[in-house]
Design a protein around this motif. Structure first.
Motif, PDB file in Angstrom:
ATOM      1  N   VAL A  61       5.526  10.777   3.537  1.00  0.00           N
ATOM      2  CA  VAL A  61       4.935  11.817   4.388  1.00  0.00           C
ATOM      3  C   VAL A  61       5.184  13.190   3.765  1.00  0.00           C
ATOM      4  O   VAL A  61       4.282  14.048   3.734  1.00  0.00           O
ATOM      5  N   GLY A  62       6.377  13.427   3.265  1.00  0.00           N
ATOM      6  CA  GLY A  62       6.685  14.705   2.622  1.00  0.00           C
ATOM      7  C   GLY A  62       5.811  14.961   1.409  1.00  0.00           C
ATOM      8  O   GLY A  62       5.328  16.087   1.195  1.00  0.00           O
ATOM      9  N   LEU A  63       5.587  13.940   0.620  1.00  0.00           N
ATOM     10  CA  LEU A  63       4.722  14.067  -0.544  1.00  0.00           C
ATOM     11  C   LEU A  63       3.288  14.357  -0.104  1.00  0.00           C
ATOM     12  O   LEU A  63       2.624  15.234  -0.665  1.00  0.00           O
ATOM     13  N   ALA A  64       2.818  13.666   0.927  1.00  0.00           N
ATOM     14  CA  ALA A  64       1.463  13.900   1.446  1.00  0.00           C
ATOM     15  C   ALA A  64       1.330  15.324   1.989  1.00  0.00           C
ATOM     16  O   ALA A  64       0.320  15.996   1.757  1.00  0.00           O
ATOM     17  N   ALA A  65       2.343  15.811   2.696  1.00  0.00           N
ATOM     18  CA  ALA A  65       2.311  17.171   3.231  1.00  0.00           C
ATOM     19  C   ALA A  65       2.253  18.199   2.100  1.00  0.00           C
ATOM     20  O   ALA A  65       1.538  19.200   2.188  1.00  0.00           O
ATOM     21  N   GLU A  66       2.996  17.932   1.052  1.00  0.00           N
ATOM     22  CA  GLU A  66       2.976  18.841  -0.102  1.00  0.00           C
ATOM     23  C   GLU A  66       1.591  18.870  -0.741  1.00  0.00           C
ATOM     24  O   GLU A  66       1.085  19.931  -1.111  1.00  0.00           O
ATOM     25  N   LEU A  67       0.971  17.730  -0.859  1.00  0.00           N
ATOM     26  CA  LEU A  67      -0.357  17.658  -1.464  1.00  0.00           C
ATOM     27  C   LEU A  67      -1.426  18.309  -0.581  1.00  0.00           C
ATOM     28  O   LEU A  67      -2.459  18.753  -1.080  1.00  0.00           O
ATOM     29  N   ALA A  68      -1.181  18.377   0.726  1.00  0.00           N
ATOM     30  CA  ALA A  68      -2.142  18.974   1.653  1.00  0.00           C
ATOM     31  C   ALA A  68      -2.032  20.500   1.718  1.00  0.00           C
ATOM     32  O   ALA A  68      -2.898  21.143   2.303  1.00  0.00           O
ATOM     33  N   ARG A  69      -0.988  21.067   1.125  1.00  0.00           N
ATOM     34  CA  ARG A  69      -0.820  22.528   1.158  1.00  0.00           C
ATOM     35  C   ARG A  69      -1.937  23.205   0.374  1.00  0.00           C
ATOM     36  O   ARG A  69      -2.392  22.679  -0.642  1.00  0.00           O
ATOM     37  N   PRO A  70      -2.360  24.381   0.831  1.00  0.00           N
ATOM     38  CA  PRO A  70      -3.409  25.113   0.099  1.00  0.00           C
ATOM     39  C   PRO A  70      -2.926  25.481  -1.305  1.00  0.00           C
ATOM     40  O   PRO A  70      -1.748  25.804  -1.494  1.00  0.00           O
ATOM     41  N   TYR A  82       0.828  -1.210   0.000  1.00  0.00           N
ATOM     42  CA  TYR A  82       0.000   0.000   0.000  1.00  0.00           C
ATOM     43  C   TYR A  82       0.857   1.253   0.000  1.00  0.00           C
ATOM     44  O   TYR A  82       0.491   2.264  -0.600  1.00  0.00           O
ATOM     45  N   ASP A  83       2.007   1.195   0.672  1.00  0.00           N
ATOM     46  CA  ASP A  83       2.877   2.367   0.693  1.00  0.00           C
ATOM     47  C   ASP A  83       3.354   2.719  -0.707  1.00  0.00           C
ATOM     48  O   ASP A  83       3.403   3.885  -1.085  1.00  0.00           O
ATOM     49  N   HIS A  84       3.682   1.709  -1.514  1.00  0.00           N
ATOM     50  CA  HIS A  84       4.119   1.963  -2.895  1.00  0.00           C
ATOM     51  C   HIS A  84       2.984   2.582  -3.707  1.00  0.00           C
ATOM     52  O   HIS A  84       3.185   3.539  -4.452  1.00  0.00           O
ATOM     53  N   LEU A  85       1.808   2.010  -3.555  1.00  0.00           N
ATOM     54  CA  LEU A  85       0.666   2.485  -4.334  1.00  0.00           C
ATOM     55  C   LEU A  85       0.251   3.894  -3.917  1.00  0.00           C
ATOM     56  O   LEU A  85      -0.068   4.725  -4.777  1.00  0.00           O
ATOM     57  N   LEU A  86       0.288   4.195  -2.619  1.00  0.00           N
ATOM     58  CA  LEU A  86      -0.033   5.550  -2.162  1.00  0.00           C
ATOM     59  C   LEU A  86       0.984   6.561  -2.676  1.00  0.00           C
ATOM     60  O   LEU A  86       0.635   7.676  -3.059  1.00  0.00           O
ATOM     61  N   PHE A  87       2.261   6.170  -2.684  1.00  0.00           N
ATOM     62  CA  PHE A  87       3.300   7.050  -3.199  1.00  0.00           C
ATOM     63  C   PHE A  87       3.046   7.353  -4.680  1.00  0.00           C
ATOM     64  O   PHE A  87       3.125   8.511  -5.115  1.00  0.00           O
ATOM     65  N   LEU A  88       2.711   6.334  -5.458  1.00  0.00           N
ATOM     66  CA  LEU A  88       2.435   6.534  -6.882  1.00  0.00           C
ATOM     67  C   LEU A  88       1.222   7.435  -7.086  1.00  0.00           C
ATOM     68  O   LEU A  88       1.241   8.326  -7.941  1.00  0.00           O
ATOM     69  N   LEU A  89       0.162   7.216  -6.304  1.00  0.00           N
ATOM     70  CA  LEU A  89      -1.011   8.082  -6.409  1.00  0.00           C
ATOM     71  C   LEU A  89      -0.657   9.526  -6.065  1.00  0.00           C
ATOM     72  O   LEU A  89      -1.143  10.465  -6.706  1.00  0.00           O
ATOM     73  N   GLY A  90       0.205   9.700  -5.062  1.00  0.00           N
ATOM     74  CA  GLY A  90       0.655  11.043  -4.706  1.00  0.00           C
ATOM     75  C   GLY A  90       1.414  11.712  -5.839  1.00  0.00           C
ATOM     76  O   GLY A  90       1.226  12.902  -6.108  1.00  0.00           O
ATOM     77  N   ALA A 125      -3.252  28.115  -2.932  1.00  0.00           N
ATOM     78  CA  ALA A 125      -2.773  29.495  -3.041  1.00  0.00           C
ATOM     79  C   ALA A 125      -1.406  29.702  -2.386  1.00  0.00           C
ATOM     80  O   ALA A 125      -0.808  30.759  -2.526  1.00  0.00           O
ATOM     81  N   ALA A 126      -0.888  28.678  -1.693  1.00  0.00           N
ATOM     82  CA  ALA A 126       0.410  28.808  -1.016  1.00  0.00           C
ATOM     83  C   ALA A 126       1.522  28.962  -2.044  1.00  0.00           C
ATOM     84  O   ALA A 126       1.415  28.513  -3.184  1.00  0.00           O
ATOM     85  N   ALA A 127       2.595  29.612  -1.614  1.00  0.00           N
ATOM     86  CA  ALA A 127       3.758  29.787  -2.500  1.00  0.00           C
ATOM     87  C   ALA A 127       4.293  28.425  -2.906  1.00  0.00           C
ATOM     88  O   ALA A 127       4.388  27.508  -2.083  1.00  0.00           O
ATOM     89  N   PRO A 128       4.623  28.264  -4.177  1.00  0.00           N
ATOM     90  CA  PRO A 128       5.104  26.955  -4.638  1.00  0.00           C
ATOM     91  C   PRO A 128       6.442  26.573  -4.008  1.00  0.00           C
ATOM     92  O   PRO A 128       7.352  27.385  -3.929  1.00  0.00           O
ATOM     93  N   THR A 129       6.534  25.348  -3.564  1.00  0.00           N
ATOM     94  CA  THR A 129       7.760  24.820  -2.968  1.00  0.00           C
ATOM     95  C   THR A 129       8.655  24.262  -4.067  1.00  0.00           C
ATOM     96  O   THR A 129       8.259  24.179  -5.239  1.00  0.00           O
ATOM     97  N   LEU A 130       9.844  23.846  -3.658  1.00  0.00           N
ATOM     98  CA  LEU A 130      10.762  23.226  -4.612  1.00  0.00           C
ATOM     99  C   LEU A 130      10.136  21.986  -5.244  1.00  0.00           C
ATOM    100  O   LEU A 130      10.311  21.737  -6.434  1.00  0.00           O
TER     101      LEU A 130
END
Length: 166
Positions: free
Chosen positions: A103-112, A45-53, A114-119
């Motif tokens: 987790v980092g990918l999930a956090a990025e996807l949770a950002r609003p 599931y971790d692989h599949l969630l990463f791919l979906l992200g 309108a937030a400034a784009p990250t790297l």
């Protein structure tokens, strides 16, 4: 065998027989390890969630192609280097780092939006290459537990990588 040959085969639950082949060819090894790579990805599931992200982050086919290519290059490098060179980092810290990429990918996807784009948003292929380097070491750990056929390491690596990508 008496001539020094060693036969490797991936054994699966429920297989009650095993026929030792005279000499498996490279194509048989590519197909067998390809199936193993596909099962490794599909079974986690971790692989599949990463791919979906990654799909969600890409926002378009062109960016997705760049990200997938970068990830493939990253994990292909470390997977091959670890299998051929035999040097693998300890599994526990590596698994923590791999989880951190998810987790980092999930956090990025949770950002609003309108937030400034990250790297990660501006250069997703750069970070997915780095993620791929870590994940490749994890794939190498899984593959090293299975074992590699003597004299057919390249065929096994090609097959396993193709299965992961499929």
């Amino acid at each position: 065998f008496r001539d020094g040959r060693v036969v490797h085969r991936v054994l699966r639950p429920g297989a009650d027989t095993f026929v030792v082949p005279q000499r498996p060819g490279p194509l048989a090894i590519v197909l067998e390890y390809g199936r193993l790579g596909l099962e490794h990805i599909a079974g986690g599931y971790d692989h599949l969630l990463f791919l979906l992200g990654l799909f969600a982050l890409a926002g378009g086919w062109r960016r997705l192609l760049g990200m997938v290519t970068a990830f493939t290059a990253g994990h292909g490098l470390t997977l091959s280097a670890a299998v051929v060179g035999g040097a693998l980092p300890p599994a526990a810290p590596l698994e923590v780092l791999i989880a951190a990429t998810i987790v980092g990918l999930a956090a990025e996807l949770a950002r609003p939006p309108a937030a400034a784009p990250t790297l990660l948003r501006r250069r997703p292929w750069l970070l997915t290459f780095g993620f791929g380097l870590l994940h490749g070491l994890g794939f190498a750990g899984a593959l090293s537990e299975t074992g590699m056929p003597d004299g057919e390491v390249v065929a096994a690596l090609l097959g396993f990588n193709a299965g992961i990508e499929a």
